[in-house]
Design an enzyme around this catalytic site. Structure first.
Site, PDB file in Angstrom:
ATOM      1  CB  CYS A 137      15.314 -41.062 -19.357  1.00  0.00           C
ATOM      2  SG  CYS A 137      14.947 -39.507 -20.181  1.00  0.00           S
ATOM      3  CB  CYS A 140      12.081 -40.645 -21.322  1.00  0.00           C
ATOM      4  SG  CYS A 140      13.750 -40.162 -21.732  1.00  0.00           S
ATOM      5  CG  ASP A 141      10.498 -43.518 -19.090  1.00  0.00           C
ATOM      6  OD1 ASP A 141       9.955 -43.384 -20.201  1.00  0.00           O
ATOM      7  OD2 ASP A 141      11.532 -44.192 -18.922  1.00  0.00           O
TER       8      ASP A 141
END
Ligand code: NAP
Length: 322
Positions: A137, A140-141
């Site tokens: 992701c 997300c990261d």
């Protein structure tokens, strides 16, 4: 794993942000939900580290901690949990039945929030370094890889979208694709080709993610000439597609050809009257914790209204609700 009841006005299968938000709303509406939360409860956020984009946590929160808090909040209002996987369902009509091995749970209405899983390459090294440089992701990261070189695996829209997003942070992003043609849409291809930070490793597969505690590179194999090479990267984003966790419902509810549950947007109603669906088992576009939570809330409200329309008395106690 034991609950005090096996019947409920609302039965929920799945315990990611969608299921737990549905549980919270259903519990606060006096609908005494039972959540079949799975043997590995909490969904995909249990596999992430820091979550920095869930509103309300300005300094971030660990994925498992966020899920723990959501569960606690639902429990506080009376949601009950079964920590095991649902093994069989009967959606032929209300009341609906869900089995955990031999134990049968019954719900007047049902919310499905079983989520999806990212497809992985299947390498031991990938598994070992998941959350330590291997991610599924970028949203997300990506932020954690400022001024680093990165690899993205895949040739579809997701891979290109992730790669383009990651160029905001990374110095260089190499897209590793097993063929010499992209599957992604033309517009995404044009965008990727025009991005000076994006490179391609064509006809290539990842043989190994290198690193002990953190990713330091990938070993690639060229499928055309069988040559091997290494790419020094600090992160590997695997973007080869997702699989919804909906096998259990096949043949009983409307699914699209990829297995995602079809709902009557903007409601969460499925093809079965009284069954609602939320989160990544429905959504293959946004796939965020906050969007899953949002649809979980919608599913609980939809279930509440459906129950009301079908004569359920939400003022009843657990002893006489049915
Ligand atoms: P996808 O279209 O199925 O693409 C998956 C990619 O991963 C393909 O290029 C495939 O290679 C590769 N792949 C699959 N298994 C692999 C493996 N084991 N090893 C190496 N490579 C592998 O999946 P997606 O990109 O997640 O997209 C899913 C759907 O969502 C699509 O319909 C897509 O258009 C849509 N989507 C749209 C957007 C957007 O419009 N902004 C963004 C994301 C997704 P091959 O090409 O060789 O099969």
């Amino acid at each position: 794993m034991a609950t005090s009841r096996t019947t409920a006005p609302v039965l929920i299968v799945g315990s990611g942000p969608a299921g737990l938000t549905a549980a919270l709303y259903a519990a606060r509406a006096n609908l005494h939900p039972i959540v079949i939360e799975g043997a590995e409860a909490g969904g995909q956020l249990m596999l992430t580290t820091e979550v920095e984009n869930y509103p309300g946590f300005p300094t971030g929160i660990l994925g498992p901690e966020l899920m723990g808090k959501m569960r606690e909040q639902a429990e506080r209002f009376g949601a009950e949990f079964v920590t095991a996987n649902a093994t069989k369902v009967d959606l032929s009509g209300s009341p609906f039945h869900v089995w955990v091995d031999d134990e049968q749970y019954t719900g007047k209405s049902l919310i499905i929030s079983t989520g999806a899983k990212a497809k992985m390459l299947g390498l031991d090294s990938e598994r070992k370094l998941l959350g330590r440089g291997v991610s599924t992701c970028a949203t997300c990261d990506g932020f954690f890889f400022r001024s680093k070189d990165l690899a993205v695996v895949g040739g579809g829209d997701s891979a290109l979208e992730e790669a383009i997003f990651l160029t905001r942070f990374a110095t260089k992003v190499t897209i590793v694709h097993r063929r010499d043609r992209l599957r992604a849409s033309k517009v995404m291809q044009d965008r990727a080709y025009a991005n000076p930070k994006i490179d391609f490793a064509w006809n290539s597969v990842v043989e190994e993610v290198m690193g002990d505690d953190a990713v330091r590179g990938v070993r690639l194999r060229n499928l055309k000439d069988d040559s091997e090479s290494t790419l020094d990267v600090a992160g590997v984003f695997v973007a080869i597609g997702h699989l919804p966790n909906t096998e259990l419902f096949e043949g009983q509810i409307g699914l699209d050809e990829a297995g995602y549950i079809l709902v009557n947007h903007p409601s969460t109603a499925t093809s079965v009257d009284g069954v609602f669906a939320a989160g990544d088992a429905v959504d293959h576009i946004y796939r965020q914790a906050v969007t899953a939570a949002g649809t979980g809330c919608a599913a609980a409200i939809d279930a509440e209204r459906w129950l009301e329309a079908h004569g359920h008395d939400s003022g009843a106690t657990t002893d006489n609700w049915d």
